[in-house]
Scaffold this active site. Structure first.
Site, short mmCIF file in Angstrom:
data_model
loop_
_atom_site.label_atom_id
_atom_site.label_comp_id
_atom_site.label_asym_id
_atom_site.label_seq_id
_atom_site.Cartn_x
_atom_site.Cartn_y
_atom_site.Cartn_z
N PHE A 67 10.25 -2.48 -24.95
CA PHE A 67 11.15 -1.70 -24.09
C PHE A 67 12.07 -2.55 -23.25
O PHE A 67 13.15 -2.10 -22.85
CB PHE A 67 10.36 -0.71 -23.21
CG PHE A 67 9.14 -1.29 -22.57
CD1 PHE A 67 9.22 -2.06 -21.42
CD2 PHE A 67 7.89 -1.05 -23.12
CE1 PHE A 67 8.09 -2.58 -20.82
CE2 PHE A 67 6.74 -1.57 -22.53
CZ PHE A 67 6.85 -2.34 -21.38
N CYS A 70 15.69 -2.98 -24.66
CA CYS A 70 16.63 -1.86 -24.76
C CYS A 70 16.77 -1.05 -23.47
O CYS A 70 17.65 -0.19 -23.38
CB CYS A 70 16.22 -0.94 -25.91
SG CYS A 70 14.55 -0.30 -25.81
N HIS A 71 15.96 -1.32 -22.49
CA HIS A 71 15.98 -0.52 -21.24
C HIS A 71 15.93 -1.47 -20.06
O HIS A 71 14.84 -1.79 -19.58
CB HIS A 71 14.77 0.42 -21.23
CG HIS A 71 14.77 1.42 -20.13
ND1 HIS A 71 14.21 1.17 -18.90
CD2 HIS A 71 15.24 2.68 -20.07
CE1 HIS A 71 14.32 2.25 -18.13
NE2 HIS A 71 14.94 3.18 -18.83
N PHE A 72 16.95 -1.95 -19.59
CA PHE A 72 18.35 -1.84 -19.97
C PHE A 72 18.84 -3.23 -20.36
O PHE A 72 18.32 -4.22 -19.86
CB PHE A 72 19.18 -1.34 -18.79
CG PHE A 72 18.78 0.03 -18.32
CD1 PHE A 72 19.25 1.16 -18.96
CD2 PHE A 72 17.91 0.17 -17.25
CE1 PHE A 72 18.89 2.43 -18.51
CE2 PHE A 72 17.55 1.44 -16.81
CZ PHE A 72 18.03 2.57 -17.43
N VAL A 77 13.76 -3.26 -17.46
CA VAL A 77 12.74 -2.61 -16.64
C VAL A 77 11.93 -1.67 -17.55
O VAL A 77 12.49 -1.06 -18.47
CB VAL A 77 13.38 -1.84 -15.46
CG1 VAL A 77 14.31 -0.74 -15.93
CG2 VAL A 77 12.33 -1.29 -14.52
#
EC number: 4.2.1.59
Length: 172
Positions: A67, A70-72, A77
């Site tokens: 994650f 891609c976040h962010f 985070v």
């Protein structure tokens, strides 16, 4: 018979995802990447804030977790919804640990508060689940409050987490 220990390793949790830990009729944890814990360090039928059961589990954090990419982009985070999902996963796991059978489904949450975040520089996330009530009738359901800590600091709270076990989910 249910494999009822006080703690479980990552391999045990993966076995749950394959339907091997609590039998073919017991609830399953998701497989990676959605499995949001590396181990369960404590499970009891008493204890917790309401003395009706307690679960504590941990997730090791490293910058390579899926994650963060891609976040962010440029501001990595852990999505807060993954911490919430981890708490639902643990409520369902506990129902299986108690011997409940069926397919686990999250049914809701009363209130969620975020007061911090999980960054790639963190070392460990701890989940604490305090059971308030277990319904063991036609519907098997757990009701609990949960906490998420990062490196020992409380960052999320959730009240009235609800998970049910269903024999048939076709009409759900």
């Amino acid at each position: 018979m249910v494999d009822k220990r006080e703690s479980y390793t990552k391999e045990d949790l993966l076995a749950s995802g394959r339907g091997e830990l609590f039998g073919t009729k017991g609830p399953q944890l998701p497989a990676p990447n959605m499995l949001m814990m590396d181990r369960v360090v404590k499970m009891t039928e008493t204890g917790g804030n309401f003395d009706k059961g307690y679960v504590e589990a941990e997730l090791d954090i490293n910058p390579d977790l899926w994650f963060f990419g891609c976040h962010f982009i440029g501001d990595p985070v852990m999505p807060g919804c993954l911490g919430l999902d981890a708490m639902w996963q643990l409520v369902g796991f506990y129902l299986g640990w108690l011997g409940g059978e069926g397919k686990g489904r999250a049914l809701g949450v009363g209130e969620v508060k975020f007061t911090g975040q999980v960054l790639p520089t963190a070392k460990k996330v701890t989940y604490r689940i305090h059971f308030k009530r277990i319904v063991n009738r036609r519907l098997i359901m757990g009701l609990a409050d949960g906490e998420v800590l990062v490196d020992g600091r409380l960052i999320y709270t959730a009240s009235d987490l609800k998970v049910g076990l269903f024999q048939d989910t076709s009409a759900f």
